[in-house]
Motif scaffolding. Structure first.
Motif, PDB file in Angstrom:
ATOM      1  N   ILE A   1      45.414  61.901  74.091  1.00 25.12           N
ATOM      2  CA  ILE A   1      44.827  63.460  73.370  1.00 25.12           C
ATOM      3  C   ILE A   1      45.346  63.573  72.297  1.00 25.12           C
ATOM      4  CG2 ILE A   1      44.418  65.896  74.116  1.00 25.12           C
ATOM      5  CD1 ILE A   1      43.336  63.847  76.077  1.00 25.12           C
ATOM      6  N   GLY A   2      44.418  63.679  71.218  1.00 20.65           N
ATOM      7  CA  GLY A   2      44.665  64.037  69.776  1.00 20.65           C
ATOM      8  C   GLY A   2      44.741  62.951  69.005  1.00 20.65           C
ATOM      9  N   THR A   3      43.514  62.428  68.643  1.00 29.56           N
ATOM     10  CA  THR A   3      43.473  61.203  67.978  1.00 29.56           C
ATOM     11  C   THR A   3      43.864  61.410  66.469  1.00 29.56           C
ATOM     12  OG1 THR A   3      41.212  60.953  69.250  1.00 29.56           O
ATOM     13  CG2 THR A   3      41.646  59.314  67.289  1.00 29.56           C
ATOM     14  N   GLY A   4      43.607  62.315  65.901  1.00 33.75           N
ATOM     15  CA  GLY A   4      43.921  62.593  64.549  1.00 33.75           C
ATOM     16  C   GLY A   4      43.440  61.546  63.370  1.00 33.75           C
ATOM     17  N   SER A   5      44.504  60.862  63.057  1.00 33.75           N
ATOM     18  CA  SER A   5      44.159  59.684  62.013  1.00 33.75           C
ATOM     19  C   SER A   5      43.668  58.408  62.811  1.00 33.75           C
ATOM     20  CB  SER A   5      45.178  59.355  61.069  1.00 33.75           C
ATOM     21  OG  SER A   5      46.205  59.130  61.611  1.00 33.75           O
ATOM     22  N   GLY A   6      44.091  58.149  63.920  1.00 32.81           N
ATOM     23  CA  GLY A   6      43.895  57.148  64.618  1.00 32.81           C
ATOM     24  C   GLY A   6      45.100  56.247  64.685  1.00 32.81           C
TER      25      GLY A   6
ATOM     26  N   MET B   1      40.697  61.159  72.799  1.00 31.41           N
ATOM     27  CA  MET B   1      39.760  62.316  72.692  1.00 31.41           C
ATOM     28  C   MET B   1      40.509  63.043  71.231  1.00 31.41           C
ATOM     29  SD  MET B   1      39.563  63.756  76.556  1.00 31.41           S
ATOM     30  CE  MET B   1      38.118  64.794  76.099  1.00 31.41           C
ATOM     31  N   GLU B   2      39.704  63.757  70.595  1.00 30.18           N
ATOM     32  CA  GLU B   2      40.026  64.518  69.507  1.00 30.18           C
ATOM     33  C   GLU B   2      39.277  65.782  69.357  1.00 30.18           C
ATOM     34  OE1 GLU B   2      42.216  64.915  67.012  1.00 30.18           O
ATOM     35  OE2 GLU B   2      41.202  66.633  66.579  1.00 30.18           O
ATOM     36  N   ALA B   3      39.690  66.874  69.064  1.00 24.43           N
ATOM     37  CA  ALA B   3      39.089  68.248  69.243  1.00 24.43           C
ATOM     38  C   ALA B   3      38.147  68.408  68.001  1.00 24.43           C
ATOM     39  CB  ALA B   3      39.936  69.358  69.347  1.00 24.43           C
ATOM     40  N   VAL B   4      38.885  68.108  66.825  1.00 24.12           N
ATOM     41  CA  VAL B   4      37.933  68.143  65.570  1.00 24.12           C
ATOM     42  C   VAL B   4      37.018  67.109  65.117  1.00 24.12           C
ATOM     43  CG1 VAL B   4      38.526  68.631  62.933  1.00 24.12           C
ATOM     44  CG2 VAL B   4      40.045  69.543  64.769  1.00 24.12           C
TER      45      VAL B   4
ATOM     46  N   GLY C   1      44.470  71.128  58.807  1.00 24.73           N
ATOM     47  CA  GLY C   1      45.885  71.783  59.515  1.00 24.73           C
ATOM     48  C   GLY C   1      46.351  70.662  60.346  1.00 24.73           C
ATOM     49  N   GLN C   2      46.116  69.624  60.373  1.00 26.15           N
ATOM     50  CA  GLN C   2      46.746  68.420  61.223  1.00 26.15           C
ATOM     51  C   GLN C   2      47.420  67.699  60.672  1.00 26.15           C
ATOM     52  OE1 GLN C   2      46.180  69.477  64.157  1.00 26.15           O
ATOM     53  NE2 GLN C   2      44.599  70.929  63.980  1.00 26.15           N
ATOM     54  N   THR C   3      48.414  66.747  61.232  1.00 25.55           N
ATOM     55  CA  THR C   3      49.326  65.785  60.536  1.00 25.55           C
ATOM     56  C   THR C   3      49.250  64.627  61.447  1.00 25.55           C
ATOM     57  OG1 THR C   3      51.050  66.676  61.966  1.00 25.55           O
ATOM     58  CG2 THR C   3      51.022  67.664  59.965  1.00 25.55           C
ATOM     59  N   ILE C   4      49.509  63.417  60.776  1.00 24.48           N
ATOM     60  CA  ILE C   4      49.936  62.095  61.398  1.00 24.48           C
ATOM     61  C   ILE C   4      51.596  62.425  61.552  1.00 24.48           C
ATOM     62  CG2 ILE C   4      49.959  61.002  58.891  1.00 24.48           C
ATOM     63  CD1 ILE C   4      49.289  58.430  59.984  1.00 24.48           C
TER      64      ILE C   4
ATOM     65  N   GLY D   1      36.267  66.016  71.898  1.00 22.27           N
ATOM     66  CA  GLY D   1      36.185  66.832  73.223  1.00 22.27           C
ATOM     67  C   GLY D   1      37.651  67.414  73.362  1.00 22.27           C
ATOM     68  N   ASP D   2      37.692  68.529  74.436  1.00 21.95           N
ATOM     69  CA  ASP D   2      38.779  69.206  74.642  1.00 21.95           C
ATOM     70  C   ASP D   2      39.666  68.534  75.352  1.00 21.95           C
ATOM     71  OD1 ASP D   2      40.656  70.891  75.313  1.00 21.95           O
ATOM     72  OD2 ASP D   2      39.272  72.647  75.560  1.00 21.95           O
ATOM     73  N   GLY D   3      40.836  67.888  75.214  1.00 26.16           N
ATOM     74  CA  GLY D   3      41.766  67.479  76.056  1.00 26.16           C
ATOM     75  C   GLY D   3      42.568  68.159  77.219  1.00 26.16           C
ATOM     76  N   PHE D   4      42.137  69.638  77.165  1.00 28.90           N
ATOM     77  CA  PHE D   4      42.561  70.276  78.286  1.00 28.90           C
ATOM     78  C   PHE D   4      41.931  69.794  79.802  1.00 28.90           C
ATOM     79  CE2 PHE D   4      44.546  73.364  75.230  1.00 28.90           C
ATOM     80  CZ  PHE D   4      45.669  73.606  75.890  1.00 28.90           C
TER      81      PHE D   4
ATOM     82  N   MET E   1      48.430  72.531  70.819  1.00 31.96           N
ATOM     83  CA  MET E   1      47.031  71.998  71.486  1.00 31.96           C
ATOM     84  C   MET E   1      46.336  73.260  71.557  1.00 31.96           C
ATOM     85  SD  MET E   1      46.705  69.582  74.814  1.00 31.96           S
ATOM     86  CE  MET E   1      45.082  69.301  75.525  1.00 31.96           C
ATOM     87  N   VAL E   2      45.037  73.258  71.013  1.00 26.18           N
ATOM     88  CA  VAL E   2      44.034  74.194  71.007  1.00 26.18           C
ATOM     89  C   VAL E   2      43.030  74.060  72.060  1.00 26.18           C
ATOM     90  CG1 VAL E   2      44.889  75.013  68.716  1.00 26.18           C
ATOM     91  CG2 VAL E   2      42.857  73.372  68.995  1.00 26.18           C
ATOM     92  N   ARG E   3      42.426  75.240  72.547  1.00 23.18           N
ATOM     93  CA  ARG E   3      41.358  75.047  73.436  1.00 23.18           C
ATOM     94  C   ARG E   3      39.940  75.236  72.423  1.00 23.18           C
ATOM     95  NH1 ARG E   3      42.251  75.335  78.770  1.00 23.18           N
ATOM     96  NH2 ARG E   3      44.474  76.206  79.048  1.00 23.18           N
TER      97      ARG E   3
END
Ligand code: SAH
Length: 236
Positions: free
Chosen positions: A106-111, A127-130, A79-82, A154-157, A233-235
């Motif tokens: 916060i949110g590495t995704g694909s890098g 940091m990436e949540a998934v 469910g994520q996007t670059i 980890g959780d970027g919050f 951004m999700v917890r």
């Protein structure tokens, strides 16, 4: 078995160079078109060189390489996007990165954004949540030789983990998923003279790409720039 000849790497390289040239011209045009919002009619030479250098086709996932140099966001699974390349360039430009800067992402995704920051000479703490995205992004960045980056799940919050107290404060912070309000821990971990770029807005609201600065006295200023659409951004 197919009788097709093996793909010609030189042909791919030529097609890619052409698509990338077009992409850089589009990013320049977008910068001009949005200058009234962003205050940045032209991105720095360093940012444009980094955009030219990072191989985006390595970050879009197998089967999606043909569209890698389109100026569009793309799915990276889960469910994520670059992000759209123009947005990556804009956010990188707004951070005013100098070589050696320590940057929290916060949110590495694909890098991909991580790689652009590393290409600018930054030391990146991402940091990436998934977890299923963080692992492949870490491996991809290492394989491509980006050795000034650290990727953790980890959780970027909460900002960079307190167990690693040697790391903050950061010269710059970039957030590539949208919270409703700026997470307090991130403002705390931004150093004096530092800059943060973050999309802000609730799930059913218009998000604004926002520039947050902390001056030498520690005073924080927030400036909404451009309407954007990021994943929330999700917890975790
Ligand atoms: N910058 C990425 C695109 C990221 S999409 C790239 O260039 O590919 C946004 C990412 O933020 C997703 O991977 C999502 O899993 C992650 N994310 C969402 N909430 C988060 C949180 N609380 N902490 C860390 N990462 C988060």
């Amino acid at each position: 078995m197919s009788n097709a000849p093996p793909p010609d790497p030189e042909k791919f390289a030529a097609a890619r160079a052409k698509a990338q040239g077009r992409l850089l011209a589009e990013i320049e045009a977008n910068a001009r078109e949005t200058a009234n919002w962003t205050g940045r009619p032209k991105f720095s030479g360093a940012v444009m060189a980094a955009m030219a250098r990072v191989p985006r086709h390595e970050f879009v996932g197998p089967g999606n390489e043909a569209a890698a140099y389109a100026n569009r966001p793309q799915s990276i699974g889960f469910g994520q996007t670059i992000s759209q390349p123009y947005i990556v360039a804009l956010m990188s430009d707004l951070l005013d990165i100098a070589p050696g800067d320590r940057v929290l992402e916060i949110g590495t995704g694909s890098g991909y954004q991580t790689a652009v920051l590393a290409q600018l000479g930054a030391e990146v703490f991402s940091m990436e949540a998934v977890d299923a995205l963080a692992g492949p992004a870490r491996a991809r960045l290492a394989r491509l030789g980006y050795d000034t980056v650290r990727v953790i799940t980890g959780d970027g919050f909460g900002g960079w983990p307190a167990e690693d107290p040697a790391i903050p404060p950061f010269d710059a912070i970039i957030v590539t998923a949208a919270p409703q309000r700026t997470p307090h821990a991130l403002v705390e971990q931004l150093g004096r003279g530092g800059r943060m770029v973050i999309p802000l807005g609730g799930v059913h609201e218009t998000q604004f790409l926002t520039l947050i600065t902390k001056d030498a006295a520690g005073t924080v200023t927030e400036q909404g720039l451009l309407p954007v659409a990021f994943v929330p951004m999700v917890r975790t």
